[in-house]
Structures are given as structure tokens and as C-alpha cells.
Enzyme design. Structure first.
Site, PDB file in Angstrom:
ATOM      1  NE  ARG A   1      -4.212  -1.810   1.758  1.00 55.87           N
ATOM      2  CZ  ARG A   1      -4.246  -2.840   2.588  1.00 55.87           C
ATOM      3  NH1 ARG A   1      -3.415  -2.908   3.604  1.00 55.87           N
ATOM      4  NH2 ARG A   1      -5.119  -3.796   2.409  1.00 55.87           N
TER       5      ARG A   1
ATOM      6  NE  ARG B   1       1.069  16.792 -13.129  1.00 54.79           N
ATOM      7  CZ  ARG B   1       1.709  16.016 -12.281  1.00 54.79           C
ATOM      8  NH1 ARG B   1       1.371  16.031 -11.001  1.00 54.79           N
ATOM      9  NH2 ARG B   1       2.688  15.241 -12.679  1.00 54.79           N
TER      10      ARG B   1
ATOM     11  CE  LYS C   1       5.828  17.347 -13.992  1.00 54.72           C
ATOM     12  NZ  LYS C   1       5.894  16.153 -14.787  1.00 54.72           N
TER      13      LYS C   1
ATOM     14  CG  HIS D   1       6.856  11.672 -25.296  1.00 55.75           C
ATOM     15  ND1 HIS D   1       5.504  11.679 -25.581  1.00 55.75           N
ATOM     16  CD2 HIS D   1       7.036  12.586 -24.303  1.00 55.75           C
ATOM     17  CE1 HIS D   1       4.900  12.546 -24.781  1.00 55.75           C
ATOM     18  NE2 HIS D   1       5.803  13.110 -23.996  1.00 55.75           N
TER      19      HIS D   1
ATOM     20  CD  GLU E   1      -3.286  16.559 -16.331  1.00 60.50           C
ATOM     21  OE1 GLU E   1      -2.157  16.111 -16.064  1.00 60.50           O
ATOM     22  OE2 GLU E   1      -3.852  16.414 -17.407  1.00 60.50           O
TER      23      GLU E   1
ATOM     24  CG  ASN F   1      -0.704  17.209 -20.753  1.00 65.99           C
ATOM     25  OD1 ASN F   1       0.317  16.576 -20.565  1.00 65.99           O
ATOM     26  ND2 ASN F   1      -1.779  17.052 -20.025  1.00 65.99           N
TER      27      ASN F   1
ATOM     28  CE  LYS G   1      -0.128  13.811 -14.799  1.00 64.03           C
ATOM     29  NZ  LYS G   1      -0.360  14.354 -16.158  1.00 64.03           N
TER      30      LYS G   1
ATOM     31  CG  HIS H   1       2.045  16.360 -24.285  1.00 64.95           C
ATOM     32  ND1 HIS H   1       2.838  17.483 -24.213  1.00 64.95           N
ATOM     33  CD2 HIS H   1       2.752  15.369 -23.666  1.00 64.95           C
ATOM     34  CE1 HIS H   1       3.960  17.184 -23.569  1.00 64.95           C
ATOM     35  NE2 HIS H   1       3.933  15.913 -23.237  1.00 64.95           N
TER      36      HIS H   1
ATOM     37  CD  GLU I   1       8.105  16.623 -22.383  1.00 64.48           C
ATOM     38  OE1 GLU I   1       7.518  17.613 -21.901  1.00 64.48           O
ATOM     39  OE2 GLU I   1       7.508  15.604 -22.772  1.00 64.48           O
TER      40      GLU I   1
ATOM     41  CG  HIS J   1      -0.447  11.840 -26.445  1.00 70.05           C
ATOM     42  ND1 HIS J   1      -1.099  12.360 -25.356  1.00 70.05           N
ATOM     43  CD2 HIS J   1       0.821  11.618 -26.043  1.00 70.05           C
ATOM     44  CE1 HIS J   1      -0.257  12.442 -24.330  1.00 70.05           C
ATOM     45  NE2 HIS J   1       0.916  12.001 -24.721  1.00 70.05           N
TER      46      HIS J   1
END
Ligand code: GLY
Length: 370
Positions: free
Chosen positions: A122, A242, A228, A267, A238, A246, A144, A249, A186, A253
Site C-alpha cells: 500500500r 497541470r 514543473k 516522445h 491535474e 501537456n 505521475k 501533447h 520538453e 499523442h
């Protein structure tokens, strides 16, 4: 010199330490976190070949025993089979709730190991030792974590903040020029989305960053991480701001899906192309000054990065098919495509209010230029 960027999340505060030689000093950096002198390290074959002995020696020098698991390198590792293997291996190693797991690698390892740490007993603590530029400026910071599903990338995961991030910029010297430049996608994104001064700094000094200047690299990584951290502090899970991270993105994607997540497009390369398209779309909608897209493209080009759809080798689907791929993005809310657009360089915002025809027209023109 080590630079420190704090991420003061209540109850989960940690530091991102940036500097050359941090892996060689990892034992001293990590020791204060430990309740017993024993850690588990997870890495991949490519990174481990160079850096695992250095890390384990640094731990040993501080009397810290370490055990290591090396996974195959590459995006295919980021799925259930290697995740299950990692969690079961950590249990076999008798990693307890109070122990620390170290993720030594790029974004794939950081995301997978962070998720394993999130669910093991956990939740156990973990330290990120990111070894790609992309991981140093983006994926290792902000909590993330996760793996890919057959239905899409990063669809299974958890928010689980690391206890420490050690961004050793000396490691960047060992990256291929292509991987380094992909990571720069980035970095430039941060200037474009929220800091026009940083964008100007990159216009003046970005070539030194690419050429390997340590001070310039340290500044670029620090400023990216600071930005960041600021955004994650405002919106950890998010719900709003946040999503600004992106920028580029939604296009990226779709392009990654269209190229089969292969090395036809990395990427960070997709992010740079996506940022150029996001500015082109913003100008087309009359949201930002008409000269901004050219400035954005000039910076991307000057740094030797991929910038246009024509820089992607091989065939691409048509504009309609690319738009459909965008519709499968995680950022779709109630069937509405969400874009990060810009009012100018350093001033981005989230919107679902983008006419489909304008996106199609832009994509058609960009595809025709191929
Ligand atoms: N890579 C985007 C984020 O961390 O939110």
C-alpha cells in the site's frame, strides 16, 4: 555545484537535486532517508550497463547494501508483465513498508517503479534517479506513475510522489544526440507554456545546452524543474493548471499512435512538433501574435530538433485519421478534444473551444507540405 529545487507538497515534501556527479554521491544523498541500510534498485539493461555499478558502489561506500533488478530497455517494458515481475521481485527481496526503492533510468523505469512503489504494501517510498533529459525535466518530478494498457499509454497508474529526485546532469553526456534533442522538446515546452524569459534564454543559450555546456545544462534543467514544481504545487492531480504541461501533447499523442510508438518518432520529438502545431493553431484562431509560430519554429530548428510533419520518416495517415487519433487521447473530456493553446510565448491556456474544421485545415496544409 548542486542546485536544489524544493517541491513542498504538504506531508509529501521532497527535493529535486541537480548537478554533475550525483550518482557517484548517491549513498550520501540517500542515506538520511533510510531506516535500515538496505535498498532495492530497479533499472533497465542499457542504463544498468553503465550506471548500476556506479550507483551500487556509491551506496556501498556509505554502508548501504543494495539488491538490483534489471528490466529490458524500451517502452514495451511499461506494461503488466514487467510490472508484476517488479512487484513480486520487491516482495521476494523482503522490501518493507519503511524501506526505499530506487528507480535508476529514464521515463519508462521511473513510471513503472514509481507505480510499483505506490502499490507495494500500500505504498513504500521511492527515489528517482532519472538518466534521460526527458525524465530529469518532466517524468521524474510530480508523482505521475503508471504503465501502459493495450487500450493506450499511461492508462493505469497512481499519483505517488518520490521522496527525492537526483538529476545527475553528468549522465546526459552519455545520451545519443537524438535522445538529448528529444528531451529538449520538453525543455522548450516550459518556455513556451509559461516563461517567455526562459524562452528568450533558450534562444540565446539553447545551442550551448545542446553542445554540452554544463552550466547551461544545469540552468535548463533547474528552470524546467522549477516550473514543473510550481505547477504541480498548484494542481497535483491535474484538475486544472497541470494540463498546461501537456502543451503540444494532443498533436504528439496522435502522431505517436500514427507511428506505432516506434523509433520513427520519439516522445520528445513529437512534443516539439506538437508545440509548433499548437502555436500555428493559436495564430490561425487569432489568439496569439502572427509572428509567434515562426519564432517557436526557429528555436526548435536552431536546436537541431524535429519541427514539422515532414521531419517524420514514412507515411502518415490523413488529416481526418489524425484528428480521430487525437479523439482517443486521455485529455478528451465528455467527447470534447482539449487543446493547450497560447495567447503568446509564455502564456498558454487550456480550451475545448477549437473548431474541428480549423484543426483539419491546419493538418491538411501541414501534410501537403510533406
Ligand atoms: N508530464 C506531464 C505531467 O507530469 O503532468
Amino acid at each position: 555545484m548542486i542546485e536544489v529545487v524544493p517541491v513542498p507538497l504538504p506531508g509529501r515534501a521532497y527535493e529535486v537535486r541537480i548537478g554533475a556527479g550525483l550518482i557517484e554521491d548517491a549513498g550520501a544523498q540517500i542515506a538520511p532517508l533510510l531506516r535500515r541500510p538496505r535498498v532495492a534498485v530497479v533499472s533497465d539493461e542499457t542504463v544498468a550497463a553503465h550506471w548500476l555499478p556506479v550507483l551500487q558502489q556509491a551506496l556501498k561506500a556509505q554502508g548501504i547494501e543494495s539488491t538490483a533488478l534489471t528490466l529490458p530497455a524500451g517502452e514495451a517494458t511499461k506494461g503488466w508483465p514487467q510490472f508484476t515481475r517488479t512487484v513480486e521481485w520487491l516482495l521476494e527481496q523482503k522490501i518493507e513498508r519503511r524501506d526505499v526503492v530506487i528507480a535508476l533510468g529514464g521515463g519508462v523505469i521511473g513510471d513503472l517503479v514509481g507505480f510499483a512503489a505506490a502499490v507495494l504494501r500500500r505504498g513504500v517510498r521511492f527515489v528517482q534517479v532519472p538518466t534521460s533529459l526527458l525524465a530529469q525535466v518532466d517524468s521524474s518530478v510530480g508523482g505521475k506513475t503508471g504503465i501502459n494498457a493495450p487500450q493506450g499509454k499511461n492508462l493505469i497508474g497512481a499519483f505517488h510522489q518520490p521522496s527525492l529526485v537526483l538529476a545527475d546532469i553528468g549522465v546526459l553526456d552519455t545520451l545519443t544526440p537524438r535522445d538529448f534533442r528529444a528531451g529538449m522538446g520538453e525543455v522548450v515546452k516550459y518556455g513556451m507554456l509559461g516563461d517567455s524569459e526562459f524562452f528568450q534564454w533558450l534562444e540565446a543559450h539553447g545551442s550551448s545546452v545542446v553542445a554540452g555546456d554544463r552550466a547551461a545544462r544545469s540552468h535548463a534543467v533547474r528552470r524546467s524543474v522549477e516550473m514543473k514544481a510550481e505547477i504541480v504545487l498548484r494542481d497535483e492531480t491535474e484538475q486544472g493548471d497541470r494540463a498546461l504541461l501537456n502543451l503540444g501533447h494532443t498533436f504528439c499523442h496522435a502522431l505517436e499512435a500514427a507511428t506505432g510508438y516506434s523509433d520513427r518518432l520519439l516522445h520528445g520529438e513529437g512534443v516539439a512538433i506538437g508545440c509548433a502545431l499548437a502555436f500555428a493553431l493559436s495564430a490561425r484562431l487569432g489568439l496569439c501574435p502572427q509572428e509567434d509560430p515562426s519564432r517557436v519554429r526557429a528555436l526548435i530548428r536552431d536546436l537541431g530538433m524535429r519541427c514539422d510533419l515532414s521531419d517524420i520518416p514514412g507515411d502518415l495517415p490523413g488529416a481526418e485519421a489524425l484528428l480521430d487519433l487525437m479523439g482517443q487521447d486521455k485529455k478528451v473530456v465528455d467527447g470534447q478534444l482539449r487543446f493547450i493553446l497560447a495567447r503568446g510565448i509564455g502564456d498558454s491556456f487550456v480550451t475545448s473551444d477549437v473548431p474541428r474544421d480549423t484543426v483539419l485545415e491546419l493538418l491538411r496544409e501541414e501534410l501537403d507540405r510533406r
